[in-house]
Design an enzyme around this catalytic site. Sequence first.
Site, short mmCIF file in Angstrom:
data_model
loop_
_atom_site.label_atom_id
_atom_site.label_comp_id
_atom_site.label_asym_id
_atom_site.label_seq_id
_atom_site.Cartn_x
_atom_site.Cartn_y
_atom_site.Cartn_z
N SER A 401 46.10 -41.18 -28.37
CA SER A 401 46.06 -42.12 -27.25
C SER A 401 44.97 -43.16 -27.41
O SER A 401 44.87 -44.08 -26.60
CB SER A 401 45.92 -41.37 -25.92
OG SER A 401 45.21 -40.19 -26.06
N HIS A 422 52.93 -42.92 -28.72
CA HIS A 422 52.01 -42.45 -27.68
C HIS A 422 52.77 -42.18 -26.39
O HIS A 422 53.17 -43.10 -25.69
CB HIS A 422 50.89 -43.49 -27.46
CG HIS A 422 49.94 -43.07 -26.39
ND1 HIS A 422 49.28 -43.97 -25.59
CD2 HIS A 422 49.54 -41.85 -25.97
CE1 HIS A 422 48.53 -43.30 -24.73
NE2 HIS A 422 48.67 -42.03 -24.94
N GLU A 434 54.23 -45.84 -25.90
CA GLU A 434 53.69 -46.96 -26.67
C GLU A 434 54.02 -46.69 -28.14
O GLU A 434 53.62 -45.66 -28.68
CB GLU A 434 52.17 -47.05 -26.48
CG GLU A 434 51.77 -47.66 -25.15
CD GLU A 434 50.26 -47.69 -24.95
OE1 GLU A 434 49.77 -48.62 -24.27
OE2 GLU A 434 49.55 -46.79 -25.44
N ASN A 472 45.52 -47.50 -22.19
CA ASN A 472 44.21 -46.87 -22.00
C ASN A 472 43.06 -47.84 -22.21
O ASN A 472 41.99 -47.67 -21.64
CB ASN A 472 44.07 -45.66 -22.94
CG ASN A 472 44.84 -44.46 -22.41
OD1 ASN A 472 45.21 -44.44 -21.24
ND2 ASN A 472 45.09 -43.48 -23.25
#
Length: 680
Positions: A401, A422, A434, A472
């Site tokens: 991540s 991800h 992702e 993130n």
Amino acid sequence: MIETHRHGTILAIQIGNPPVNALSEDVRRGIYQAIEAAQSDDGISAIVIHGAGRMFSAGADITEFGKPLAEPGLAVVIDAIEASAKPVVAAIHGSALGGGLEVALGAHYRVATASAKLGLPEVALGLLPGAGGTQRLPRLVGIPAALDMIVLGSPISGAKALDIDLVDKVVPEQRLVEDAIAYAAKLDRPRPTGERAVSFDGGEFDRFAEQNARKIKGLDAPQACIEAVRAATTLSLADGQEKERSLFHRLMDGAQSKALRHAFFAERAAAKIDGLPKDVALRSVAKVGVIGAGTMGGGISMNFLSAGIPVTIVEMAEEALDRGTGLMRKNYEATAAKGRMTGAQVEGALALLTPTLDFSALSDCDLIIEAVYENMDVKKEIFARLDGIAKPGAILASNTSYLSVDEIAEVTKRPQDVVGLHFFSPANIMKLVEVVRGDKTASDVLATGMAIARKIGKVPVVSGVCFGFIGNRMLDPRLEGAMEMLLEGATPDQIDRVSVGFGMPMGPLQMIDLAGVDIGWHRDPTRIESLRDALNALGRWGQKAGGGFYDYDEKRRPLPSPAATGIIDDYRAKAGVTPRAISDEEIMVRTMHVMVNEGAKILSEGIAQRASDIDVVWIYGYGWPRHTGGPMFWAEQVGLTKIVADLERYADRLGDDFSLSPLLAKAARDGRSLDQAKAR
Ligand code: HSC
């Protein structure tokens, strides 16, 4: 666009407007003219309307919305169908959605394939069915079924439609048109839906509102849908349609529909990859390997199993493997208990799972996804081992991540086969993936990553490599801002309330509580260098430990925590911080505007291909309220000039790491969108 064919005395009108037979101007005109011409043609006894290609019709042409309406409008066309003196049959396969279903409701009879999808999903676009759907559907199926379909937007199958009298006959797909023609040949009179009365007892609306209060709270379209359906119980078809039309226009002009329509197109734009030939051949993925049977590895595996793709899952120890597969079974059984899967489907999915401790069992997998904890050395070791055993052409993916997919790829002799996939937690539920494109990721690997994600029901978005990728990386300044304001004097509830009031499922501190306050903690309770250390030192690790910033009740609802307040007060005193009052505006800027700023940097660096991809990431990965369109769309609606001015006003509180995105500043200065500013 519209083709007509004669079969004896039956006129077949075929809608042909690929890819989804949207009811664009030419289609509407074509249907209208064919219906009108048929009225005076003595050689025609009945009419069948059907769709060419994959479906009947996906409804009004959404790309025409916001432009002046070209005549004939859809409602006029449908009224003409209903007014036909010759019986009209709609023959439905694939999808009949929105205006597509409304055309079928205007027809006098409907035949469909059992697997056809019939629905009025306008509400998902912030609209209501605007061509008679809210008036005709209740007349055919009654109020409860109509409310479910119109207000919740959930489509039903042809088989279910037969059960509720929405269709008259179910026929096999290969004989659809032929059977519809035979059916039409036996009809001797039209049967206008608008002439029927609505049956209802009056209590349906209250019951529906009570059962669905949470789903529709704060949303304009569901309220308007209910109002329109209610009109069908008291008004004539014509008056009800007028009411429907005025509600439709009000919604169309509103901010929520604009944002929801943006989200619809954003999701589809995300499927398009810059610099990739459209016809790139995909690699076949018939068998998947997953490394790590933790919560992520298990959740990821479930997606493939549910889609009928066999999975080999590898762990290091028997106990971890048993725990992981046990949790997968438990999750499946919980889904079955909610009626969303049958027991046989649960067993069928689990039968496709091969749990093993033998790493070499991955050698026949086409796609192998590493889902172990976030540690570069561990990931490198795994990929080096994988390189030795994976078959040539296998795709090697990491679920990291934050970490660099390029650095991971470097330890293999096949960096072109390495990609990031991800998933978001819980991975069997959250829709976002992702798809991280490394420097050397091959085009067909990237395209296969996107395609396989779609195949398992996910919404994939391409991201370049950077720390935290799109989602993130934007989350970091948001969480940091929340922690700093907590230290400066805000309460957890005050901070989170701003996000929840905006429509987020939870605030930043509730999110940390869910993920674990102790993530990344050094685990030395005597070393207290931050507020987070102070909470961790006293075991307030978040929900899993019974509490973090909040206490939690048995339904996992956050409650103000005297214990956490004590720890926070104590830490502030030791750090010499005098708490100050913090306004909701400041909280907004330091938890939301900072994300937009980071998003603009992500866009200008080419990590995201377009601003709308960032919106998709936040809608599907973090529950950003869809009716605001995602963070970047929302910012453009608020006005980039205002976003920049707000950030500048609070600049001295945003920390030394903060810098205004030059792209954001430029777009605001030039009065352009972020994508336009980037392109210049
Ligand atoms: C409506 O019908 C309003 C009416 O009630 C009345 C209006 C009258 C107003 C009168 C005034 C008072 N239009 O999704 P895919 C494009 S609202 C234009 O990848 P799939 C899509 O963008 C409509 N374009 O395919 C994409 O383009 P790209 C209610 C549409 O097989 C391409 O088609 N209907 C379009 O995965 C392929 O789409 C809906 O909300 C449309 N209606 O799924 C249904 N629909 O290739 C929306 C699609 O350039 N559509 N496109 O990116 C869907 O849910 C899905 O597309 C399907 C197919 C399930 C149909």
